[in-house]
Write a protein that holds these residues in place. Structure first.
Motif: not given
Length: 369
Positions: A139-160
């Motif tokens: 679960g710790r690894e899953i949380v870490h990767w979700v956190t990492l993937l949230a960066i491009p999710l955030l950036v792409s949301g701002l672009v949209i």
């Protein structure tokens, strides 16, 4: 050039959708649990019964604390005692096989008020839910990767969010109270997402710092941490055994008199060469302001040197960054207003997967019609 911008925008929109659908549920759990855990100090004070009635009398000795715990919880290995303000319990850290406990004792009678297994209880499960989804290392690894993937999710949301042509108009910054439910939901996702992005970026970056050791090791390398020759504080072992409870009590009294507005934690030596470790904590100044002192357990004399945990004025760059990461993540670096801001941002962040899913389902429905 215009065609390129439109193609990039479509690509980022697609990326935003895929990442949002793929991590939405996990992101919801992580964000919501983080928002609630922001108030851990207040929850702990209530759940662990840390509040006591102040009395005009001296606090109990280390021996009194030890005797009380030996009667009520003999299997606990006494490690540290935290002395707080006159209206708070003394908090004792106890090690036990496979876990550790925090015991709250009355500072005027040494009576055990509350004993908490720190691997159990709803506050600890909430912390684990935020850190590892209650799934341990996986679960710790899953949380870490979700956190990492949230960066491009955030950036792409701002672009949209930014208009394809021109600058954003005023309506991009405000929620609308009129219009269809579909339009209001889109605004909840778009407008609120825009505002919380500027807070979430700090929470995500600090989460990545914890989650990926190469990030921490790189900062350690760049800060010169690896080049510092840290010393280890040690006591001078005498020829004859010496009882140190009196020294512990004297040091506690001295430090509490010297720092009357601070909390003082004292570490109990467990080997012949262990020093007595005292931490002076100013609750309003954060982790990087904690001052650590060491004393010989037999003579009580202060031990000085270049220690990894030393005076706050001598803290290394890496240790300063390490302490600030936690404070930034939960907003405590700005005090109560910062914690409120992070809590609200995390609550909104938890809503984004829901409103985003409704936006996607609404578009799919429109295409079928």
């Amino acid at each position: 050039m215009s065609y390129f911008r439109m193609s990039l925008r479509k690509l980022l929109t697609r990326l935003h959708l895929i990442l949002g659908l793929g991590t939405g549920l996990l992101f919801f759990v992580i964000a919501l649990s983080g928002a609630i855990y922001t108030w851990e100090p207040e929850f702990s004070r209530l759940a662990y019964h840390q509040a006591v009635e102040a009395q005009d009398k001296p606090v109990v000795s280390i021996a009194d604390l030890r005797n009380s715990l030996e009667k009520t919880f003999p299997e606990g290995d006494f490690r540290t005692a935290l002395y707080r303000d006159p209206e708070s319990s003394i908090e004792v850290l106890l090690y036990a096989p496979g876990t550790y406990y925090l015991a709250q004792l009355n500072p005027y009678s040494a009576e055990l008020i509350h004993l908490q297994d720190m691997n159990k209880g709803w506050i600890n499960y909430l912390k684990k839910l935020h850190r590892n989804l209650l799934l341990g290392e996986l679960g710790r690894e899953i949380v870490h990767w979700v956190t990492l993937l949230a960066i491009p999710l955030l950036v792409s949301g701002l672009v949209i969010w930014w208009p394809a042509t021109g600058r954003p108009t005023k309506d991009k910054f405000f929620l609308k109270t009129t219009g269809s439910a579909k339009k209001r939901n889109y605004d909840l996702h778009s407008v609120l997402g825009f505002y919380v992005s500027w807070v979430l970026i700090f929470a995500l970056i600090t989460g990545i710092y914890w989650g990926f050791s190469p990030v921490k090791e790189t900062i350690k390398l760049l800060s010169g941490e690896n080049t510092i020759a840290w010393e280890t504080p040690r006591s001078e072992v005498p020829a004859r055994p010496v009882e140190n409870d009196g020294i512990l009590d004297q040091l506690i009294a001295d430090y509490r008199n010297t720092f009357p507005k601070s909390e003082v934690r004292i570490g109990i030596p467990h080997s012949e060469e262990d020093p007595i470790h005292l931490s002076v904590i100013d609750p309003g100044k954060g982790l990087t302001a904690i001052n650590h002192y060491y004393h010989d357990q037999y003579s009580g004399e202060r031990i000085e040197g270049v220690f990894r945990n030393g005076l706050s004025s001598e803290i290394s760059t890496f240790n300063a960054i390490n302490g600030m990461v936690y404070e930034i993540h939960f907003g405590s670096i700005l005090g109560l207003p910062g914690r409120i801001l992070v809590c609200m941002a995390a609550m909104v962040a938890a809503s984004l997967p829901i409103t985003g899913l409704l936006v996607w389902l609404g578009k799919r429905k429109s295409k079928r019609v």
